[in-house]
Design a protein around this motif. Sequence first.
Motif, PDB file in Angstrom:
ATOM      1  N   LYS A 169     -12.329   2.324 -11.025  1.00 20.09           N
ATOM      2  CA  LYS A 169     -12.843   1.045 -10.525  1.00 20.09           C
ATOM      3  C   LYS A 169     -13.775   1.277  -9.338  1.00 20.09           C
ATOM      4  O   LYS A 169     -13.430   1.977  -8.396  1.00 20.09           O
ATOM      5  N   ILE A 170     -14.949   0.682  -9.430  1.00 26.75           N
ATOM      6  CA  ILE A 170     -15.806   0.688  -8.251  1.00 26.75           C
ATOM      7  C   ILE A 170     -16.268  -0.738  -7.979  1.00 26.75           C
ATOM      8  O   ILE A 170     -16.128  -1.616  -8.835  1.00 26.75           O
ATOM      9  N   SER A 171     -16.790  -0.973  -6.806  1.00 25.09           N
ATOM     10  CA  SER A 171     -17.320  -2.281  -6.467  1.00 25.09           C
ATOM     11  C   SER A 171     -18.797  -2.130  -6.154  1.00 25.09           C
ATOM     12  O   SER A 171     -19.202  -1.144  -5.546  1.00 25.09           O
ATOM     13  N   PRO A 187      -5.775   5.971  -6.245  1.00 24.41           N
ATOM     14  CA  PRO A 187      -6.229   7.361  -6.130  1.00 24.41           C
ATOM     15  C   PRO A 187      -5.099   8.281  -5.704  1.00 24.41           C
ATOM     16  O   PRO A 187      -5.258   9.492  -5.694  1.00 24.41           O
ATOM     17  N   ARG A 233     -14.208  -4.269   0.722  1.00 31.48           N
ATOM     18  CA  ARG A 233     -13.751  -5.334  -0.153  1.00 31.48           C
ATOM     19  C   ARG A 233     -12.300  -5.676   0.126  1.00 31.48           C
ATOM     20  O   ARG A 233     -11.462  -4.789   0.275  1.00 31.48           O
ATOM     21  N   LEU A 293      -8.890  -6.471  -1.102  1.00 34.59           N
ATOM     22  CA  LEU A 293      -8.326  -6.090  -2.404  1.00 34.59           C
ATOM     23  C   LEU A 293      -7.655  -7.223  -3.126  1.00 34.59           C
ATOM     24  O   LEU A 293      -7.656  -7.288  -4.348  1.00 34.59           O
ATOM     25  N   TYR A 350     -10.300   7.114   5.059  1.00 31.20           N
ATOM     26  CA  TYR A 350      -8.875   6.778   5.075  1.00 31.20           C
ATOM     27  C   TYR A 350      -8.577   5.687   4.043  1.00 31.20           C
ATOM     28  O   TYR A 350      -7.623   5.776   3.266  1.00 31.20           O
ATOM     29  N   VAL A 384     -10.527   4.762   1.461  1.00 29.01           N
ATOM     30  CA  VAL A 384     -10.850   5.195   0.101  1.00 29.01           C
ATOM     31  C   VAL A 384      -9.724   6.064  -0.456  1.00 29.01           C
ATOM     32  O   VAL A 384      -9.386   5.977  -1.631  1.00 29.01           O
ATOM     33  N   ALA A 385      -9.102   6.863   0.414  1.00 32.08           N
ATOM     34  CA  ALA A 385      -8.003   7.717  -0.046  1.00 32.08           C
ATOM     35  C   ALA A 385      -6.850   6.875  -0.577  1.00 32.08           C
ATOM     36  O   ALA A 385      -6.097   7.313  -1.447  1.00 32.08           O
ATOM     37  N   ARG A 386      -6.697   5.661  -0.053  1.00 29.48           N
ATOM     38  CA  ARG A 386      -5.580   4.814  -0.482  1.00 29.48           C
ATOM     39  C   ARG A 386      -5.934   3.842  -1.600  1.00 29.48           C
ATOM     40  O   ARG A 386      -5.120   3.563  -2.467  1.00 29.48           O
ATOM     41  N   TYR A 387      -7.144   3.312  -1.551  1.00 31.59           N
ATOM     42  CA  TYR A 387      -7.490   2.265  -2.521  1.00 31.59           C
ATOM     43  C   TYR A 387      -8.606   2.667  -3.470  1.00 31.59           C
ATOM     44  O   TYR A 387      -8.997   1.909  -4.344  1.00 31.59           O
ATOM     45  N   GLY A 388      -9.176   3.830  -3.272  1.00 32.90           N
ATOM     46  CA  GLY A 388     -10.251   4.264  -4.155  1.00 32.90           C
ATOM     47  C   GLY A 388     -11.591   3.680  -3.744  1.00 32.90           C
ATOM     48  O   GLY A 388     -11.684   2.912  -2.785  1.00 32.90           O
ATOM     49  N   ASP A 389     -12.637   4.029  -4.488  1.00 33.13           N
ATOM     50  CA  ASP A 389     -13.980   3.552  -4.168  1.00 33.13           C
ATOM     51  C   ASP A 389     -14.097   2.043  -4.341  1.00 33.13           C
ATOM     52  O   ASP A 389     -15.089   1.438  -3.930  1.00 33.13           O
ATOM     53  N   PHE A 390     -13.081   1.452  -4.963  1.00 31.23           N
ATOM     54  CA  PHE A 390     -13.080   0.005  -5.157  1.00 31.23           C
ATOM     55  C   PHE A 390     -13.253  -0.753  -3.844  1.00 31.23           C
ATOM     56  O   PHE A 390     -13.837  -1.825  -3.819  1.00 31.23           O
ATOM     57  N   VAL A 391     -12.759  -0.200  -2.739  1.00 35.65           N
ATOM     58  CA  VAL A 391     -12.851  -0.933  -1.469  1.00 35.65           C
ATOM     59  C   VAL A 391     -14.262  -0.938  -0.894  1.00 35.65           C
ATOM     60  O   VAL A 391     -14.542  -1.692   0.029  1.00 35.65           O
ATOM     61  N   ARG A 392     -15.140  -0.103  -1.430  1.00 34.02           N
ATOM     62  CA  ARG A 392     -16.471  -0.018  -0.828  1.00 34.02           C
ATOM     63  C   ARG A 392     -17.457  -0.897  -1.584  1.00 34.02           C
ATOM     64  O   ARG A 392     -17.693  -0.703  -2.764  1.00 34.02           O
TER      65      ARG A 392
END
Lengths: 657, 177, 139
Positions: A382-384, B35, C44, C46, C84, C86-94
């Motif tokens: 998932k990416i945004s 992740p 973002r 979540l 920090y 991204v390590a927890r939520y992945g690239d989804f937060v960006r």
Amino acid sequence: MIPAIGELTLILAFILSIIQGTLPLVGVWKNKTTLMNLAVPTARAQSLLILISFAILMYSFYINDFSVLYVASTSNSQLPTMYRLAAVWGGHEGSMLLWVAILSIWTIAVTLFAKNLPDSFRIRLIAVMGLVSVGFLAFILFTSNPFDRLIPAALDGRDLNPLLQDPGMVFHPPVLYMGYVGFSVAFAFAIAALLDGRLDNAWARWTRPWTTVAWAFLTLGIAFGSKWAYYELGWGGWWFWDAVENASFMPWLVGTALIHSLAVTEKRGAFKVWTVLLSICAFSLSLLGTFLVRSGVLTSVHAFATDPSRGLFILLYLVIVIGGALLLFALRAPNVGLGEKFDVVSRESFLLANNVVLVTAAGSVLLGTMYPLLIDALGGGKISVGPPYFDAVFVAIMAPGLFLMGLGPLAKWKKASIPEIGTRLKLAAVISVVSALLVPSVLGKISLMAAVGVFMGAWIVSTTLILLQNRIKAKQLASVSLLENLKNIPLAFYGMLLAHLGIGVFVLGVTLVKGYESEQDLRMEVNDVAKIGDLAFVFKGAQKIQGPNYISSQGKFVVTEDGKQIALLYPEKRFYPVQGATMTEADIEPGVFKDLYVSLGEPLEKGAWSVRIYIKPFVQWIWAGCIIMALGGLLALLDRRYRIANKNLSSRAEEVF
Amino acid sequence: MNRTLKFLIPLALFLVAVGFLTKGLFLNPREVPSPLVGKPAPVFTAPILGEAGKRFNSADMKGQVWLLNVWASWCAACRDEHPLLMDMAQTKRIVMHGLAYKDVDAEAQQVLIAMGNPYNKVITDTDGKIGIDYGVYGVPETYLIDKAGIIRYKHIGPLTPEILLTKVVPLLKELGV
Amino acid sequence: MKKLIILIFLFTHAFAVAYAGEAKPISDDPALEVRLKAMSQELRCLVCQNSTLADSDAPLAEDLRNEIRTQMRAGKSDQEIVDYLVARYGDFVRYRPPMNNVTAILWFGPFLLLLTGGFVLYRVLKKQARDGDIQAEEE
């Protein structure tokens, strides 16, 4: 009983639309006049039936008929009448009905105003409109019937989402849909032309006014939505690049490209294939937007309650309509000729360069919107993709287009000379560079982005004014007064001027608000003063007030500038008990040069509140620019050439630009 | 390029897009894969619910396969999965600790009294710090952690018998439980 | 008379001063808030449908903002804090996707498209002009 009639009229409309979409086509093919003659009466009858059905749904909302499931889930007896009526399109089912109701309006307009077309073409046009209608009526009847009953009836409704209880809800969706759905007319013209084997200058001339009106509505619709977000969300954001905003913006970009390529096709009979493809794409993107909002494939603040079966249904419809159109395109397009010659540097080529920019811009918005889905579908996680991406890429793509906008209208048709255009634009270049240097330093912060933005805005405005001056000079006769000269210029030319000016105003607004807005997060006790530059905001405390269907804490702020009172602001924090929702209602003092924007945060101890104060310079220019653009479109429509052209098919188009 | 083929490009692009959209209908855009799967579970110590003064140290779980179920008394979806958790506890096949996420101790205890306690221990995460470390964003969430302390699987949302049978049980077998 | 006016002015002025305090920033470290705002506008939330960490009222968003504040006070750089998260939520937060293999088409595609479009247009215009010899059309 009454809702049942609404459902019945919808079913009848569905049956009639099937006839409208099929038999007349057979009639044209077999040359059977009786079948061809079915087109207009069935089109009008099915449209009227849809409008009746729509009126009945509205009536059900008006009388609070909670035996209708949809009414019970989107309305409430406490809801003020205006919002009760707007709640008709406050949910999925009703907004689909609004979609087809607006399609009916366009269909009726086509049967009334597209009279002077060759018979076979006109019949096919109306039949294609019928086919578009069939799909949506089937979708409503089989998956999203707004007249489904609730037995026993609910005592009261679950209410309209408080976010939607706003005058914006009354105007934004209908106007936006007028634009969205309006592109179906250009689409139907394209399909009729492909079926008819008649892709020529005349086809382009007929399509133009319809495209322009739809485009003007879409411009207004998007602007209304943006304005609404601006005051509703409580932090003054006016564009978020949300999937659904993008879904309305892509047809706008492609529609804008279409307006320009239609000009080339009408004038030179050239780029017909491209223009017809754009006509198909503009409407296809409208349909794609409908799919994205209602299928749940993308997360969006606007998403309707989702249901995969609905998604599949729309997708199937997309495949039939868009796939069918593109297949027809692939079959017919190879036989289309090149049209008249024109030089590599000419008005025509500038118009087409604009097309490359606009279509690329639409493509990048599409790419950014769909990319998370693509990556997820390919198993890439998932990416945004959000505002930072779109701001960067979109601006970079559009900037050259904005620059060309200044040059294009000054280029001669067929063959232009760059040095000559350059000479004419010296003054504009000077004005733009000076503004780019001056404005940021006057506003007190110099940044590259602001300078470039001001340059672009000033460039568009100044070149547009020079264009008018040139036009007067070119046509000037010694004996005729200036006023007479101005009167001799066709309205379509003024329309273009206005639309371009609107872009300039818009660009200035965006640049200045992005570069110079300020925000303060404050803790204010009663009678506390917040000083921002020459402005002072005095907090006069908050009091409880009772609204029609909410309770509110209403703050009072006295704003003074250099000691003189300039505004009283009453921001609110509202609580809507039916849905248990709290809404922030900012209060804004709009101004030509700046908006004062105050919103209440949370109550603190001793009558103090957390308060946000924003100063938003030139933000109104954003929407003013859009309104000017739309007015330009409507003005072009009034040009007498469209009336004459309709009567006399073979006459060459008069000079427009 | 062949003249006719060129005109098929728009149709081809459209069909590719339809393929993705169809796939998209069956994906959940709200579910963000963690992740942390395949990475060491963040180590933490925290108070244990109902055992005043005692602290749970996740490092002590080394050498065991265990489930960490993040829940809260204020979370409605957690009640949906609660009966299933009770069934799992009955089998005594696996150690399952609960993490009371941003909860009030008394309220969490009340739920466990009313609905039964499926957990070996309930760890309290009153300020949500452990939740942030584990990337919790929607309760309930369930983590499967192996003997080496690696997160092997994460499920977001209420557990269902189907998820348990198709995802968790095979993984447990693989891990030798 | 004049004196009276001055007196009234002084009185009302003093009165105003006595009651009106200067509004204080809600945070004791406004500079940190500015930094937080800039950063959280690109992150973002979540649990929300589609909104930034900066504009969300969700409890998790509040927690994460507090976490970011703590880390900022501890002297972490913006990059470290984003890493920090991204390590927890992945690239989804960006909201600004990182540039890598997966996003190459996303970042460069539009510009490639613009260049290709420009090139194709030039070719087609050449064809349209054919042998040249075109006169400008006077307006």
